[in-house]
Design a protein around this motif. Structure first.
Motif, PDB file in Angstrom:
ATOM      1  N   LEU A 265       0.861  -1.175   0.000  1.00 13.36           N
ATOM      2  CA  LEU A 265       0.000   0.000   0.000  1.00 13.36           C
ATOM      3  C   LEU A 265       0.899   1.227   0.000  1.00 13.36           C
ATOM      4  O   LEU A 265       1.661   1.448   0.940  1.00 13.36           O
ATOM      5  N   GLY A 266       0.799   2.037  -1.065  1.00 13.81           N
ATOM      6  CA  GLY A 266       1.664   3.196  -1.183  1.00 13.81           C
ATOM      7  C   GLY A 266       1.149   4.398  -0.413  1.00 13.81           C
ATOM      8  O   GLY A 266       0.031   4.399   0.122  1.00 13.81           O
ATOM      9  N   GLY A 267       1.961   5.432  -0.384  1.00 13.80           N
ATOM     10  CA  GLY A 267       1.573   6.660   0.286  1.00 13.80           C
ATOM     11  C   GLY A 267       0.399   7.351  -0.361  1.00 13.80           C
ATOM     12  O   GLY A 267      -0.248   8.209   0.256  1.00 13.80           O
ATOM     13  N   ASP A 268       0.095   6.999  -1.615  1.00  9.91           N
ATOM     14  CA  ASP A 268      -1.060   7.560  -2.317  1.00  9.91           C
ATOM     15  C   ASP A 268      -2.338   6.771  -2.040  1.00  9.91           C
ATOM     16  O   ASP A 268      -3.367   6.996  -2.681  1.00  9.91           O
ATOM     17  N   MET A 269      -2.271   5.841  -1.093  1.00  9.09           N
ATOM     18  CA  MET A 269      -3.422   5.017  -0.702  1.00  9.09           C
ATOM     19  C   MET A 269      -3.898   4.117  -1.845  1.00  9.09           C
ATOM     20  O   MET A 269      -5.081   3.820  -1.983  1.00  9.09           O
ATOM     21  N   ARG A 270      -2.946   3.665  -2.658  1.00 13.38           N
ATOM     22  CA  ARG A 270      -3.247   2.715  -3.732  1.00 13.38           C
ATOM     23  C   ARG A 270      -2.297   1.534  -3.610  1.00 13.38           C
ATOM     24  O   ARG A 270      -1.185   1.672  -3.109  1.00 13.38           O
ATOM     25  N   TYR A 271      -2.746   0.382  -4.131  1.00 12.78           N
ATOM     26  CA  TYR A 271      -1.922  -0.816  -4.068  1.00 12.78           C
ATOM     27  C   TYR A 271      -1.005  -0.912  -5.288  1.00 12.78           C
ATOM     28  O   TYR A 271      -1.409  -0.627  -6.418  1.00 12.78           O
ATOM     29  N   ALA A 272       0.227  -1.320  -5.038  1.00 21.23           N
ATOM     30  CA  ALA A 272       1.183  -1.594  -6.108  1.00 21.23           C
ATOM     31  C   ALA A 272       1.520  -3.078  -6.077  1.00 21.23           C
ATOM     32  O   ALA A 272       1.736  -3.654  -5.009  1.00 21.23           O
ATOM     33  N   HIS A 273       1.547  -3.688  -7.259  1.00 21.01           N
ATOM     34  CA  HIS A 273       1.777  -5.131  -7.393  1.00 21.01           C
ATOM     35  C   HIS A 273       3.084  -5.374  -8.137  1.00 21.01           C
ATOM     36  O   HIS A 273       3.267  -4.896  -9.257  1.00 21.01           O
ATOM     37  N   ALA A 274       3.979  -6.121  -7.529  1.00 16.55           N
ATOM     38  CA  ALA A 274       5.259  -6.435  -8.162  1.00 16.55           C
ATOM     39  C   ALA A 274       5.054  -7.418  -9.307  1.00 16.55           C
ATOM     40  O   ALA A 274       4.156  -8.271  -9.275  1.00 16.55           O
ATOM     41  N   GLN A 275       5.914  -7.319 -10.326  1.00 17.50           N
ATOM     42  CA  GLN A 275       5.785  -8.167 -11.509  1.00 17.50           C
ATOM     43  C   GLN A 275       5.865  -9.649 -11.144  1.00 17.50           C
ATOM     44  O   GLN A 275       5.062 -10.459 -11.638  1.00 17.50           O
ATOM     45  N   GLU A 276       6.810 -10.020 -10.313  1.00 16.34           N
ATOM     46  CA  GLU A 276       6.970 -11.434  -9.941  1.00 16.34           C
ATOM     47  C   GLU A 276       5.696 -11.969  -9.290  1.00 16.34           C
ATOM     48  O   GLU A 276       5.283 -13.103  -9.544  1.00 16.34           O
ATOM     49  N   HIS A 277       5.065 -11.152  -8.471  1.00 17.67           N
ATOM     50  CA  HIS A 277       3.831 -11.547  -7.805  1.00 17.67           C
ATOM     51  C   HIS A 277       2.719 -11.788  -8.827  1.00 17.67           C
ATOM     52  O   HIS A 277       1.976 -12.778  -8.738  1.00 17.67           O
ATOM     53  N   ILE A 278       2.604 -10.901  -9.798  1.00 18.22           N
ATOM     54  CA  ILE A 278       1.596 -11.048 -10.856  1.00 18.22           C
ATOM     55  C   ILE A 278       1.815 -12.356 -11.614  1.00 18.22           C
ATOM     56  O   ILE A 278       0.858 -13.105 -11.891  1.00 18.22           O
ATOM     57  N   LEU A 279       3.054 -12.649 -11.937  1.00 19.12           N
ATOM     58  CA  LEU A 279       3.355 -13.863 -12.720  1.00 19.12           C
ATOM     59  C   LEU A 279       3.045 -15.121 -11.916  1.00 19.12           C
ATOM     60  O   LEU A 279       2.571 -16.118 -12.482  1.00 19.12           O
ATOM     61  N   GLU A 280       3.288 -15.088 -10.615  1.00 20.63           N
ATOM     62  CA  GLU A 280       2.948 -16.239  -9.772  1.00 20.63           C
ATOM     63  C   GLU A 280       1.441 -16.475  -9.766  1.00 20.63           C
ATOM     64  O   GLU A 280       0.974 -17.618  -9.868  1.00 20.63           O
ATOM     65  N   LEU A 281       0.672 -15.401  -9.641  1.00 20.98           N
ATOM     66  CA  LEU A 281      -0.787 -15.528  -9.647  1.00 20.98           C
ATOM     67  C   LEU A 281      -1.294 -16.024 -10.993  1.00 20.98           C
ATOM     68  O   LEU A 281      -2.257 -16.801 -11.051  1.00 20.98           O
ATOM     69  N   ALA A 282      -0.655 -15.575 -12.054  1.00 19.90           N
ATOM     70  CA  ALA A 282      -1.056 -16.004 -13.395  1.00 19.90           C
ATOM     71  C   ALA A 282      -0.890 -17.516 -13.554  1.00 19.90           C
ATOM     72  O   ALA A 282      -1.785 -18.205 -14.058  1.00 19.90           O
ATOM     73  N   VAL A 283       0.250 -18.026 -13.114  1.00 25.37           N
ATOM     74  CA  VAL A 283       0.503 -19.475 -13.206  1.00 25.37           C
ATOM     75  C   VAL A 283      -0.534 -20.244 -12.399  1.00 25.37           C
ATOM     76  O   VAL A 283      -1.076 -21.258 -12.866  1.00 25.37           O
ATOM     77  N   GLU A 284      -0.815 -19.776 -11.185  1.00 23.26           N
ATOM     78  CA  GLU A 284      -1.808 -20.440 -10.332  1.00 23.26           C
ATOM     79  C   GLU A 284      -3.185 -20.479 -10.989  1.00 23.26           C
ATOM     80  O   GLU A 284      -3.946 -21.437 -10.798  1.00 23.26           O
ATOM     81  N   ALA A 285      -3.517 -19.457 -11.772  1.00 23.26           N
ATOM     82  CA  ALA A 285      -4.835 -19.389 -12.414  1.00 23.26           C
ATOM     83  C   ALA A 285      -4.872 -20.112 -13.758  1.00 23.26           C
ATOM     84  O   ALA A 285      -5.931 -20.200 -14.390  1.00 23.26           O
ATOM     85  N   GLY A 286      -3.728 -20.618 -14.203  1.00 26.10           N
ATOM     86  CA  GLY A 286      -3.679 -21.307 -15.484  1.00 26.10           C
ATOM     87  C   GLY A 286      -3.581 -20.360 -16.666  1.00 26.10           C
ATOM     88  O   GLY A 286      -3.972 -20.706 -17.784  1.00 26.10           O
ATOM     89  N   LEU A 287      -3.020 -19.178 -16.448  1.00 28.14           N
ATOM     90  CA  LEU A 287      -2.839 -18.182 -17.503  1.00 28.14           C
ATOM     91  C   LEU A 287      -1.365 -18.079 -17.855  1.00 28.14           C
ATOM     92  O   LEU A 287      -0.498 -18.266 -17.014  1.00 28.14           O
ATOM     93  N   ARG A 288      -1.065 -17.760 -19.100  1.00 29.90           N
ATOM     94  CA  ARG A 288       0.324 -17.635 -19.530  1.00 29.90           C
ATOM     95  C   ARG A 288       0.628 -16.186 -19.908  1.00 29.90           C
ATOM     96  O   ARG A 288      -0.237 -15.469 -20.419  1.00 29.90           O
ATOM     97  N   LEU A 289       1.856 -15.769 -19.678  1.00 28.14           N
ATOM     98  CA  LEU A 289       2.262 -14.402 -19.970  1.00 28.14           C
ATOM     99  C   LEU A 289       2.509 -14.226 -21.467  1.00 28.14           C
ATOM    100  O   LEU A 289       3.244 -14.976 -22.082  1.00 28.14           O
ATOM    101  N   LEU A 290       1.870 -13.214 -22.031  1.00 27.71           N
ATOM    102  CA  LEU A 290       2.107 -12.844 -23.424  1.00 27.71           C
ATOM    103  C   LEU A 290       2.883 -11.540 -23.525  1.00 27.71           C
ATOM    104  O   LEU A 290       3.644 -11.336 -24.470  1.00 27.71           O
ATOM    105  N   LEU A 291       2.665 -10.645 -22.554  1.00 30.82           N
ATOM    106  CA  LEU A 291       3.333  -9.348 -22.620  1.00 30.82           C
ATOM    107  C   LEU A 291       3.389  -8.720 -21.235  1.00 30.82           C
ATOM    108  O   LEU A 291       2.414  -8.773 -20.480  1.00 30.82           O
TER     109      LEU A 291
END
Length: 314
Positions: A265-291
């Motif tokens: 949670l940033g100082g602007d009161m918004r969430y920031a998501h790291a790239q590695e975290h996104i890719l882990e969630l994608a694999v868990e959901a059965g999605l593959r990275l295209l871009l």
């Protein structure tokens, strides 16, 4: 304007708000204290007291001054939350920024709904002019290139726009979508989108719940532009998106980026998501990275906000 039901309290609160806007934190805090003395159940006044004291804490020139301001800010935000358990003003977020509570559970639906209901009238101009917002155009180009890499047409028979807002992304993607449906938590934003006549279907509601009500393999494209800054846990979103996407379908979205791990949670009161975290969630959901590409989607106080655009394939 918020009202406590007491004319004198409302007057004090109005003066407190004006003082806070003008940067007179001492007067704002004093007037907010007077307001809660008159109307102790008036949550907005407690919240304003918290804001004023938090600002004083962050600007404190001595330890004693900072500790006193911190303690009163925490107490005021806790009182605001006690008086408004649905947390329409975002007291949990402010407490999280002060180190109290779990930041990943701090953003309430009522807070988001109220924020954007209030924002709807000036949303388009503020984003595109003041904040130089360009997420829809960046995402459009990313999806076009991802479609080319995946050897599929850049046309989608059925598309879903998550957190559609006033329809800025819908306007950009409409020419390449047969049927375009959108959902947003804010009824005021949905009404603004409806007036543009861009969507074939619109709903006011929570995006995961809305997705869960749609049939399996019923979409070819799922979009989310600058929406996940208000969503800490993306796992349910990815899971439902993967379920509703047909084989070969695409999930395209933007996020606020950071160089660490996981979600912050940033100082602007918004969430920031790291790239590695996104890719882990994608694999868990059965999605593959295209871009995946880094780039600012908007500015804040004249500075580019780190962002990233992703396109995942089903």
């Amino acid at each position: 304007m918020h009202s406590s039901g007491d004319l004198l309290a409302d007057r004090r609160y109005a003066y407190a708000e004006a003082s806070f806007r003008e940067g007179d934190l001492e007067a704002a805090a004093d007037l907010a204290r007077q307001t809660v003395e008159i109307a102790p159940r008036f949550a907005p006044a407690w919240f304003l007291l918290g804001e004023a004291r938090e600002a004083q804490y962050r600007a404190a020139r001595s330890t004693d001054e900072g500790v006193e301001a911190y303690r009163e800010a925490v107490k005021a935000f806790e009182m605001a939350l006690l008086r408004d358990p649905e947390d329409a003003q975002g007291a949990r977020l402010r407490l999280a920024s002060l180190g109290i509570g779990d930041p990943l559970e701090a953003m309430s639906p009522d807070y988001i709904r109220r924020l954007f209901d209030d924002y709807a009238v000036r949303f388009d101009r503020h984003l595109t002019v003041s904040l130089k917002y360009r997420a829809p155009e960046v995402l459009h180009e990313a999806v076009r290139r991802a479609a080319s890499r995946g050897l599929r047409d850049f046309r989608f028979a059925r598309a879903l726009d998550l957190g559609c807002g006033t329809g800025l992304a819908g306007e950009v993607f409409r020419p390449v979508c047969g049927h375009l449906a959108g959902v947003d938590l804010s009824p005021a934003m949905v009404e603004r989108a409806r007036r543009k006549k861009v969507y074939d279907e619109l709903a006011a509601g929570e995006l995961v719940e809305w997705l869960s009500g749609r049939p399996d393999a019923s979409a070819d494209l799922v979009l989310a532009t600058d929406v996940f800054v208000y969503v800490a846990d993306l796992a349910p979103v990815f899971s439902e998106a993967a379920r509703v996407l047909a084989r070969g379908g695409l999930l395209g979205f933007t996020v606020q980026d950071h160089e660490g791990r996981g979600v912050v949670l940033g100082g602007d009161m918004r969430y920031a998501h790291a790239q590695e975290h996104i890719l882990e969630l994608a694999v868990e959901a059965g999605l593959r990275l295209l871009l995946s590409e880094a780039g600012a989607m908007r500015e804040d106080r004249g500075q580019p906000v780190p962002g990233r655009v992703f396109v995942l394939g089903r």
